[in-house]
Write an enzyme that holds these catalytic residues in place. Structure first.
Site, PDB file in Angstrom:
ATOM      1  NE  ARG A 147       9.108  36.111  34.643  1.00  0.00           N
ATOM      2  CZ  ARG A 147       8.856  34.979  35.279  1.00  0.00           C
ATOM      3  NH1 ARG A 147       8.984  33.828  34.662  1.00  0.00           N
ATOM      4  NH2 ARG A 147       8.477  34.975  36.547  1.00  0.00           N
ATOM      5  N   GLY A 180      -0.426  38.173  28.916  1.00  0.00           N
ATOM      6  CA  GLY A 180      -0.974  37.986  30.253  1.00  0.00           C
ATOM      7  C   GLY A 180      -0.800  36.547  30.715  1.00  0.00           C
ATOM      8  CG  ASN A 218      -0.766  27.616  28.447  1.00  0.00           C
ATOM      9  OD1 ASN A 218      -0.054  26.632  28.707  1.00  0.00           O
ATOM     10  ND2 ASN A 218      -1.348  28.333  29.395  1.00  0.00           N
ATOM     11  CG  HIS A 247      -5.334  27.481  32.877  1.00  0.00           C
ATOM     12  ND1 HIS A 247      -4.283  27.630  33.753  1.00  0.00           N
ATOM     13  CD2 HIS A 247      -6.442  27.848  33.565  1.00  0.00           C
ATOM     14  CE1 HIS A 247      -4.738  28.073  34.907  1.00  0.00           C
ATOM     15  NE2 HIS A 247      -6.048  28.209  34.821  1.00  0.00           N
ATOM     16  CG  ASP A 298      -2.671  37.311  26.006  1.00  0.00           C
ATOM     17  OD1 ASP A 298      -2.247  36.810  27.074  1.00  0.00           O
ATOM     18  OD2 ASP A 298      -3.773  37.893  25.909  1.00  0.00           O
ATOM     19  N   GLY A 300       4.396  15.367  31.435  1.00  0.00           N
ATOM     20  CA  GLY A 300       4.237  15.272  29.977  1.00  0.00           C
ATOM     21  C   GLY A 300       3.105  14.386  29.515  1.00  0.00           C
ATOM     22  CB  SER A 301      -0.049  13.111  30.970  1.00  0.00           C
ATOM     23  OG  SER A 301      -0.748  14.253  31.371  1.00  0.00           O
TER      24      SER A 301
HETATM   25  C1  GRF Z   1      -1.875  20.033  33.132  1.00  0.00           C
HETATM   26  O1  GRF Z   1      -2.927  20.021  34.056  1.00  0.00           O
HETATM   27  C2  GRF Z   1      -1.859  21.335  32.385  1.00  0.00           C
HETATM   28  O2  GRF Z   1      -3.129  21.846  32.154  1.00  0.00           O
HETATM   29  C3  GRF Z   1      -1.116  22.217  33.342  1.00  0.00           C
HETATM   30  O3  GRF Z   1      -0.115  21.395  33.892  1.00  0.00           O
HETATM   31  C4  GRF Z   1      -0.517  20.023  33.807  1.00  0.00           C
HETATM   32  C5  GRF Z   1       0.527  19.326  33.000  1.00  0.00           C
HETATM   33  O4  GRF Z   1       0.357  17.981  32.947  1.00  0.00           O
HETATM   34  N1  GRF Z   1      -0.654  23.412  32.677  1.00  0.00           N
HETATM   35  P1  GRF Z   1       1.304  17.113  31.990  1.00  0.00           P
HETATM   36  O5  GRF Z   1       2.747  17.517  32.229  1.00  0.00           O
HETATM   37  O6  GRF Z   1       0.875  17.325  30.576  1.00  0.00           O
HETATM   38  O7  GRF Z   1       1.056  15.698  32.464  1.00  0.00           O
END
Ligand code: GRF
Length: 219
Positions: free
Chosen positions: A66, A144, A108, A110, A142, A13-14
């Site tokens: 899901r 995908g 999201n 990534h 989306d 959760g950073s």
């Molecule tokens: C991050 O690198 C995010 O991009 C990916 O998972 C990691 C989560 O980190 N989807 P955090 O839980 O927010 O610390």
């Protein structure tokens, strides 16, 4: 009006923390109405509790499909009057059930420069490929995997002695800047989506002709 956000997490959760901090510092006019984790006991839940944010745990293993899991997510998000869903290290593939309930309202993050390296273990993939820059992407979700319209990207150089861990940490620092920024823009109603393209209205200035190279160009 204060935007009501629901944050979906699975781990440390950073990114959630960066969003909380920006809200508390008054930089984003939003309120985290609920943090939902699909895993109990994760540090993200602890962070939320420390800031008096409501938490819910929904174990995906308790659902047959899901879609059933997503129906439960939607029910909880709606019960908190959530307007924007923010996936922050949420390690589940979401379905049409969630997307239809929150059209263009699920974000999201990534840790790669999409469309390169979608999926998992992407920092290692970037290192193995030998790219000179890596980074992170905030996008609308989306159907995908890591494929929706891109809102903001941040880049970092890849260094010769990088490991998976050092590169991930460098990327994560940028994640903590771009996710709050994307949410701020959304909360101000400045994000316009047209097909795959996302525009900021009014646009933010970027210096014409600016570029980065790695290695640096000195001629
Ligand atoms: C991050 O690198 C995010 O991009 C990916 O998972 C990691 C989560 O980190 N989807 P955090 O839980 O927010 O610390």
């Amino acid at each position: 009006m204060t935007l009501k956000i629901g944050v979906l997490v699975s781990g440390s959760g950073s990114n959630l923390q960066a969003i909380i901090d920006n809200i508390e510092e008054g930089k984003i006019k939003a309120e985290i109405a609920v943090v939902i984790s699909n895993v109990s006991g994760v540090y993200a839940l602890e962070r939320a509790k420390r800031h008096n944010i409501n938490t819910e745990v929904i174990n995906h293993r308790d659902f047959k499909s899901r879609e059933d899991f997503d129906r439960k997510l939607v029910e909880i998000l709606k019960s908190y009057n959530v307007e924007l869903v923010v996936m922050a290290g949420f390690l589940r593939v979401i379905t049409k059930v969630l997307l239809d309930a929150f059209p263009m309202r699920v974000m999201n993050i990534h840790p790669a420069l999409l469309p390169a390296f979608p999926g998992l273990h992407v920092q290692k993939q970037a290192l193995d490929y030998g790219v000179k820059f890596a980074g992170c992407t905030v996008h609308f979700a989306d159907e995908g995997v890591d494929s929706g319209p891109i809102i903001i990207q941040g880049i970092v150089p890849v260094l010769d002695n990088d490991t998976d861990e050092t590169l991930s940490q460098r990327i994560l620092k940028v994640e903590h800047r771009i996710y709050p920024m994307a949410i701020k823009l959304y909360s101000e109603g400045r994000i316009k989506v047209s097909g795959r393209k996302v525009y900021i209205d009014p646009p933010l200035k970027i210096e014409e002709g600016s570029f980065l190279t790695n290695p640096p160009v000195d001629i």
